[in-house]
Design a protein around this motif. Structure first.
Motif, PDB file in Angstrom:
ATOM      1  N   HIS A   1       0.813  -1.223   0.000  1.00 18.64           N
ATOM      2  CA  HIS A   1       0.000   0.000   0.000  1.00 18.64           C
ATOM      3  C   HIS A   1       0.843   1.268   0.000  1.00 18.64           C
ATOM      4  CE1 HIS A   1      -3.341  -2.712   0.638  1.00 18.64           C
ATOM      5  NE2 HIS A   1      -2.705  -3.204   1.684  1.00 18.64           N
ATOM      6  N   HIS A   2       1.975   1.218  -0.717  1.00 23.80           N
ATOM      7  CA  HIS A   2       2.775   2.421  -0.881  1.00 23.80           C
ATOM      8  C   HIS A   2       2.061   3.343  -1.876  1.00 23.80           C
ATOM      9  CE1 HIS A   2       5.831   0.887   1.677  1.00 23.80           C
ATOM     10  NE2 HIS A   2       6.274  -0.034   0.833  1.00 23.80           N
ATOM     11  N   ILE A   3       2.528   4.565  -1.976  1.00 26.22           N
ATOM     12  CA  ILE A   3       1.830   5.588  -2.758  1.00 26.22           C
ATOM     13  C   ILE A   3       2.660   5.953  -3.989  1.00 26.22           C
ATOM     14  CG2 ILE A   3       0.888   7.931  -2.686  1.00 26.22           C
ATOM     15  CD1 ILE A   3       0.729   7.492   0.447  1.00 26.22           C
ATOM     16  N   PRO A   4       2.127   5.663  -5.200  1.00 27.61           N
ATOM     17  CA  PRO A   4       2.883   6.020  -6.410  1.00 27.61           C
ATOM     18  C   PRO A   4       2.874   7.527  -6.652  1.00 27.61           C
ATOM     19  CG  PRO A   4       0.765   5.040  -6.995  1.00 27.61           C
ATOM     20  CD  PRO A   4       0.870   4.984  -5.501  1.00 27.61           C
ATOM     21  N   VAL A   5       4.020   8.042  -7.093  1.00 25.02           N
ATOM     22  CA  VAL A   5       4.150   9.469  -7.367  1.00 25.02           C
ATOM     23  C   VAL A   5       4.483   9.656  -8.838  1.00 25.02           C
ATOM     24  CG1 VAL A   5       5.456  11.579  -6.877  1.00 25.02           C
ATOM     25  CG2 VAL A   5       4.962   9.958  -5.033  1.00 25.02           C
ATOM     26  N   ASP A   6       3.602  10.352  -9.540  1.00 28.54           N
ATOM     27  CA  ASP A   6       3.874  10.765 -10.915  1.00 28.54           C
ATOM     28  C   ASP A   6       4.527  12.137 -10.812  1.00 28.54           C
ATOM     29  OD1 ASP A   6       3.879  11.732 -13.506  1.00 28.54           O
ATOM     30  OD2 ASP A   6       1.875  10.969 -13.972  1.00 28.54           O
ATOM     31  N   ARG A   7       5.798  12.212 -11.137  1.00 31.35           N
ATOM     32  CA  ARG A   7       6.540  13.463 -10.945  1.00 31.35           C
ATOM     33  C   ARG A   7       6.030  14.599 -11.823  1.00 31.35           C
ATOM     34  NH1 ARG A   7      12.745  11.281 -10.215  1.00 31.35           N
ATOM     35  NH2 ARG A   7      12.359  10.202  -8.276  1.00 31.35           N
ATOM     36  N   ASP A   8       5.313  14.254 -12.892  1.00 32.25           N
ATOM     37  CA  ASP A   8       4.761  15.291 -13.765  1.00 32.25           C
ATOM     38  C   ASP A   8       3.382  15.754 -13.310  1.00 32.25           C
ATOM     39  OD1 ASP A   8       7.019  15.251 -15.419  1.00 32.25           O
ATOM     40  OD2 ASP A   8       6.209  13.568 -16.578  1.00 32.25           O
ATOM     41  N   ALA A   9       2.708  14.939 -12.517  1.00 36.73           N
ATOM     42  CA  ALA A   9       1.355  15.275 -12.045  1.00 36.73           C
ATOM     43  C   ALA A   9       1.193  14.739 -10.623  1.00 36.73           C
ATOM     44  CB  ALA A   9       0.317  14.672 -12.989  1.00 36.73           C
ATOM     45  N   GLY A  10       1.773  15.452  -9.659  1.00 33.15           N
ATOM     46  CA  GLY A  10       1.833  14.954  -8.287  1.00 33.15           C
ATOM     47  C   GLY A  10       0.617  15.201  -7.417  1.00 33.15           C
ATOM     48  N   ALA A  11      -0.402  15.918  -7.914  1.00 35.17           N
ATOM     49  CA  ALA A  11      -1.551  16.270  -7.073  1.00 35.17           C
ATOM     50  C   ALA A  11      -2.291  15.039  -6.542  1.00 35.17           C
ATOM     51  CB  ALA A  11      -2.520  17.176  -7.835  1.00 35.17           C
TER      52      ALA A  11
END
Length: 192
Positions: free
Chosen positions: A86-96
């Motif tokens: 249950h880690h949280i993915p981060v899209d560096r281009d759309a972090g909201a």
């Protein structure tokens, strides 16, 4: 939330460390709350930092939901593990959306782990720190807990070979001495 993946991963990691005689010194673990959310913010020196930073919460019986670049979630091996924990993915281009997911986890009583440098430091000094961890702690009214890691960079870090070549040669001293220059060249080339 049922935890089917995270506990066996922790148990396996601790077993491997024990088998390899890797000693881990944890200090300040009493600062991690046994209940409720918190933002755990750490420096980033190796690919294994999530294991070591996450161990800070282990004595409190907490699991850390790390924010990690989405590319890890796309990996055929790492992805299922990351999602299972249950880690949280981060899209560096759309972090909201990642920020919103982290706030939801914090408000739900989870500990969220953040590597505020956003990448591994090749110099092992703290790089410029992003403000997201502080903003999450303020917005969720949860404590911000700093974690300092040192040592995992010796195991596996960015730009360094994971395994060094090893060689062993037995024989009479006079024969071995004659082959030392050749053996050195082979070792430097990565051949035993």
């Amino acid at each position: 939330m049922r935890e089917l993946v995270y506990p066996p991963v922790i148990k396996t990691a601790l077993g491997v460390f024990k088998a390899l005689n890797i000693r881990i010194r944890l200090e300040g673990t009493d600062q991690i709350p046994a209940t409720g959310g918190a933002v755990l913010v750490s420096n980033h020196v190796s690919y294994l930092d999530f294991i070591f930073a996450g161990l800070a919460a282990h004595p409190a019986g907490q699991l850390v939901r790390f924010m990690a670049k989405k590319e890890i979630f796309d990996n055929r091996i790492g992805g299922p593990l990351m999602r299972g924990m249950h880690h949280i993915p981060v899209d560096r281009d759309a972090g909201a959306s990642s920020y919103a997911a982290a706030l939801k986890a914090l408000r739900g009583g989870e500990i969220v782990g953040v590597f505020a440098e956003a990448t591994i430091s090749r110099s092992f000094t703290v790089k410029d720190i992003k403000s997201g961890a502080v903003r999450m702690a303020v917005a969720s009214k949860t404590p911000l807990i700093p974690v300092a890691l040192w040592g995992p960079q010796r195991m596996w870090t960015k730009g360094r070979k994971r395994l060094a070549p090893a060689a062993q040669r037995a024989g009479d001293d006079h024969r071995r001495r004659a082959h030392v220059p050749q053996a050195r060249r082979r070792l430097r080339a990565g051949h035993p």
